[in-house]
Structures are given as structure tokens and as C-alpha cells.
Design a protein around this motif. Structure first.
Motif, mmCIF file in Angstrom:
data_model
loop_
_atom_site.group_PDB
_atom_site.id
_atom_site.type_symbol
_atom_site.label_atom_id
_atom_site.label_comp_id
_atom_site.label_asym_id
_atom_site.label_seq_id
_atom_site.Cartn_x
_atom_site.Cartn_y
_atom_site.Cartn_z
ATOM 1 N N UNK A 165 15.313 11.089 -0.690
ATOM 2 C CA UNK A 165 14.810 10.930 -2.268
ATOM 3 C C UNK A 165 15.855 10.291 -3.104
ATOM 4 N N UNK A 166 15.498 9.640 -4.116
ATOM 5 C CA UNK A 166 15.893 9.021 -5.088
ATOM 6 C C UNK A 166 15.603 9.488 -6.456
ATOM 7 N N UNK A 167 16.440 10.065 -7.556
ATOM 8 C CA UNK A 167 15.986 10.583 -8.769
ATOM 9 C C UNK A 167 16.435 9.402 -9.820
ATOM 10 N N UNK A 168 15.326 8.949 -10.486
ATOM 11 C CA UNK A 168 15.583 7.944 -11.521
ATOM 12 C C UNK A 168 14.634 8.791 -12.849
ATOM 13 N N UNK A 169 15.196 9.789 -13.379
ATOM 14 C CA UNK A 169 14.573 10.392 -14.468
ATOM 15 C C UNK A 169 14.016 9.751 -15.285
ATOM 16 N N UNK A 170 12.837 10.040 -15.575
ATOM 17 C CA UNK A 170 11.889 11.350 -15.404
ATOM 18 C C UNK A 170 11.430 11.287 -14.069
ATOM 19 N N UNK A 171 11.460 10.129 -13.098
ATOM 20 C CA UNK A 171 10.567 9.970 -12.266
ATOM 21 C C UNK A 171 11.625 10.226 -10.793
ATOM 22 N N UNK A 172 10.975 10.590 -9.812
ATOM 23 C CA UNK A 172 11.208 10.878 -8.423
ATOM 24 C C UNK A 172 10.873 9.769 -7.359
ATOM 25 N N UNK A 173 11.657 9.149 -6.383
ATOM 26 C CA UNK A 173 11.157 8.363 -5.477
ATOM 27 C C UNK A 173 11.214 8.911 -4.190
ATOM 28 N N UNK A 174 10.508 9.056 -3.323
ATOM 29 C CA UNK A 174 10.624 9.611 -1.979
ATOM 30 C C UNK A 174 9.966 8.874 -0.994
ATOM 31 N N UNK A 175 10.825 8.651 0.268
ATOM 32 C CA UNK A 175 10.266 8.059 1.452
ATOM 33 C C UNK A 175 10.347 9.140 2.613
ATOM 34 N N UNK A 176 9.221 9.547 2.986
ATOM 35 C CA UNK A 176 9.088 10.738 3.940
ATOM 36 C C UNK A 176 7.984 10.460 5.169
ATOM 37 N N UNK A 177 8.445 10.939 6.175
ATOM 38 C CA UNK A 177 7.289 10.676 7.219
ATOM 39 C C UNK A 177 6.266 11.758 7.298
ATOM 40 N N UNK A 178 5.012 11.380 7.465
ATOM 41 C CA UNK A 178 3.873 12.451 7.181
ATOM 42 C C UNK A 178 3.596 12.528 8.847
ATOM 43 N N UNK A 179 4.014 13.120 9.706
ATOM 44 C CA UNK A 179 3.634 13.375 10.972
ATOM 45 C C UNK A 179 2.254 13.765 11.326
ATOM 46 N N UNK A 180 1.357 14.464 10.766
ATOM 47 C CA UNK A 180 0.148 14.836 11.231
ATOM 48 C C UNK A 180 -0.760 13.322 10.903
ATOM 49 N N UNK A 181 -0.431 12.547 9.869
ATOM 50 C CA UNK A 181 -1.211 11.357 9.558
ATOM 51 C C UNK A 181 -0.689 10.097 10.405
ATOM 52 N N UNK A 182 0.458 10.548 11.153
ATOM 53 C CA UNK A 182 1.419 9.190 11.908
ATOM 54 C C UNK A 182 1.369 8.313 10.792
ATOM 55 N N UNK A 183 1.982 8.733 9.677
ATOM 56 C CA UNK A 183 2.279 7.616 8.328
ATOM 57 C C UNK A 183 3.704 7.963 7.890
ATOM 58 N N UNK A 184 3.929 6.774 7.058
ATOM 59 C CA UNK A 184 5.218 6.625 6.430
ATOM 60 C C UNK A 184 4.615 6.585 4.901
ATOM 61 N N UNK A 185 5.394 7.494 3.996
ATOM 62 C CA UNK A 185 4.810 7.564 2.552
ATOM 63 C C UNK A 185 5.885 7.198 1.678
ATOM 64 N N UNK A 186 5.762 6.282 0.843
ATOM 65 C CA UNK A 186 6.684 6.190 -0.292
ATOM 66 C C UNK A 186 6.086 6.196 -1.663
ATOM 67 N N UNK A 187 6.603 7.415 -2.174
ATOM 68 C CA UNK A 187 5.739 8.025 -3.264
ATOM 69 C C UNK A 187 6.907 7.802 -4.483
ATOM 70 N N UNK A 188 6.185 7.492 -5.739
ATOM 71 C CA UNK A 188 6.656 7.375 -7.016
ATOM 72 C C UNK A 188 5.948 8.613 -7.945
ATOM 73 N N UNK A 189 6.798 9.296 -8.206
ATOM 74 C CA UNK A 189 6.135 10.668 -8.907
ATOM 75 C C UNK A 189 7.031 11.035 -10.249
ATOM 76 N N UNK A 190 6.289 11.609 -11.255
ATOM 77 C CA UNK A 190 6.830 12.210 -12.380
ATOM 78 C C UNK A 190 6.312 13.495 -12.160
ATOM 79 N N UNK A 191 7.364 14.287 -11.820
ATOM 80 C CA UNK A 191 6.956 15.817 -11.459
ATOM 81 C C UNK A 191 6.419 16.524 -12.380
ATOM 82 N N UNK A 192 6.752 16.544 -13.455
ATOM 83 C CA UNK A 192 6.168 17.312 -14.721
ATOM 84 C C UNK A 192 4.584 16.896 -14.727
ATOM 85 N N UNK A 193 4.343 15.893 -14.730
ATOM 86 C CA UNK A 193 2.882 15.172 -14.688
ATOM 87 C C UNK A 193 2.133 15.496 -13.502
#
Length: 183
Positions: free
Chosen positions: A128-156
Motif C-alpha cells: 500500500x502507498x498512501x497519497x492523501x486523500x488516496x490509497x494505492x494497493x497492489x494485492x493478490x486475489x487468490x480466489x480469482x487467481x488475479x492481481x489487483x491494482x486499486x486506487x481508492x479514496x477511502x472516505x468515498x
């Protein structure tokens, strides 16, 4: 007191503060995600060459695009917006594998060293990288056998999830009302 060391350094501090570089905006397709709106980001994604698969509507809470034309080796891009005001909640790329050292290096070059998030198992990997107000996450999604890159604004994103939960509650209430054996 007017000649204290703090008072002498205050003008220098103000000059440094005003000329300090702002943290770089997190952008996708030239749109600053911190202030992105639904229509502008949708248009930018389409202009970049994404193929719309599904657009959020009454019971859908995010758009889905085929993304291989946007980001090499990705298969989907999902975009979520708060329904009430059309503000950006999240963007998520899905890759058909569980690891990408090259993507991790690129993200680290752009946003600095990540925070490592421990998973349930030793093989779980998330960053995870915090770039307020955003968070960027790179994670493994084992059930879907996928890698996910997410840009999120947690409050929204929290607002979007609340809207989704409320819609689901209303749907259950409607179904219960329509069932003849409900009473």
C-alpha cells in the motif's frame, strides 16, 4: 519578544512552505483522482481506448471495462463513483496472474517504498502507498487467481459501500413484501 529566534525564522519558514513542492497528484488518463468526477473520468477512459463492458446503473455500483488496450497485461478496469454526487471512489485494474515484480517496481519508483500488508497466509502479498486523500494497493486475489491494482479514496469508497448496502436492504424489503407467505 518581537526579536525572538522564532520570530526571525518565521518569514523563512513561510517562504519555504509556499515554495515546497506539492505532492504529485495521482492521475489516471490525465484526471486527478482526488477530485475526479464520474463523467470526466468515464470520457477519459473511453478516449484512451477502453471497451465498456458494463456501466453502473440502478443495481450496479461500478463500471467494468476491457482494459488490455489501456495497461499491458491487464484484463479489466473497474470504476466506482458515489451515486449521490458522482465523485470518484475507486479504480481497480485486474491482471490474470498473482505476481508482477515489474509492476511493483514501477509503483515503487512513482510513489516511493510501499507499506507491506500482512495477509492471512505467508504467501499473501499486498502493498500500500498512501497519497492523501488516496490509497494505492497492489494485492493478490487468490480466489480469482488475479492481481489487483486499486486506487481508492477511502472516505468515498465507504459512501459507495453504504449506498450499495442500502440498495440491497431495499431490495430485500421489496422481496419480502411481495412474498405471499411473508405474513
Amino acid at each position: 519578544m518581537a526579536d525572538s529566534p522564532v520570530m526571525r525564522l518565521l518569514p523563512l519558514f513561510l517562504i519555504l512552505l509556499l515554495h515546497a513542492p506539492a505532492s504529485p497528484a495521482v492521475e489516471l488518463f490525465g484526471i486527478d483522482l482526488a477530485t475526479a468526477r464520474r463523467d470526466a473520468l468515464r470520457q477519459a477512459v473511453r478516449q484512451a481506448g477502453a471497451e465498456l463492458l458494463r456501466e453502473a446503473g440502478e443495481g450496479e455500483f461500478f463500471d467494468a471495462y476491457r482494459s488490455d488496450a489501456l495497461l499491458a497485461e491487464s484484463r479489466r478496469l473497474y470504476l466506482g463513483f458515489v451515486k449521490a454526487d458522482g465523485t470518484f471512489a475507486f479504480a481497480e485494474y485486474e491482471f490474470p496472474r498473482l505476481r508482477s515484480p515489474r509492476l511493483l517496481r514501477k509503483l515503487t519508483q512513482r510513489y516511493g517504498p510501499p507499506e507491506r500488508i500482512e495477509g492471512r497466509f505467508l504467501t499473501d502479498q499486498a502493498y500500500r502507498w498512501r497519497q492523501p486523500p488516496l490509497e494505492i494497493t497492489l494485492r493478490q486475489d487468490w480466489p480469482a487467481h488475479a492481481l489487483r491494482l486499486t486506487y481508492a479514496r477511502p472516505d468515498r469508497l465507504q459512501q459507495l459501500r453504504a449506498e450499495q448496502a442500502e440498495w440491497q436492504r431495499q431490495q430485500r424489503a421489496k422481496q419480502d413484501k411481495d412474498r405471499p407467505d411473508a405474513w
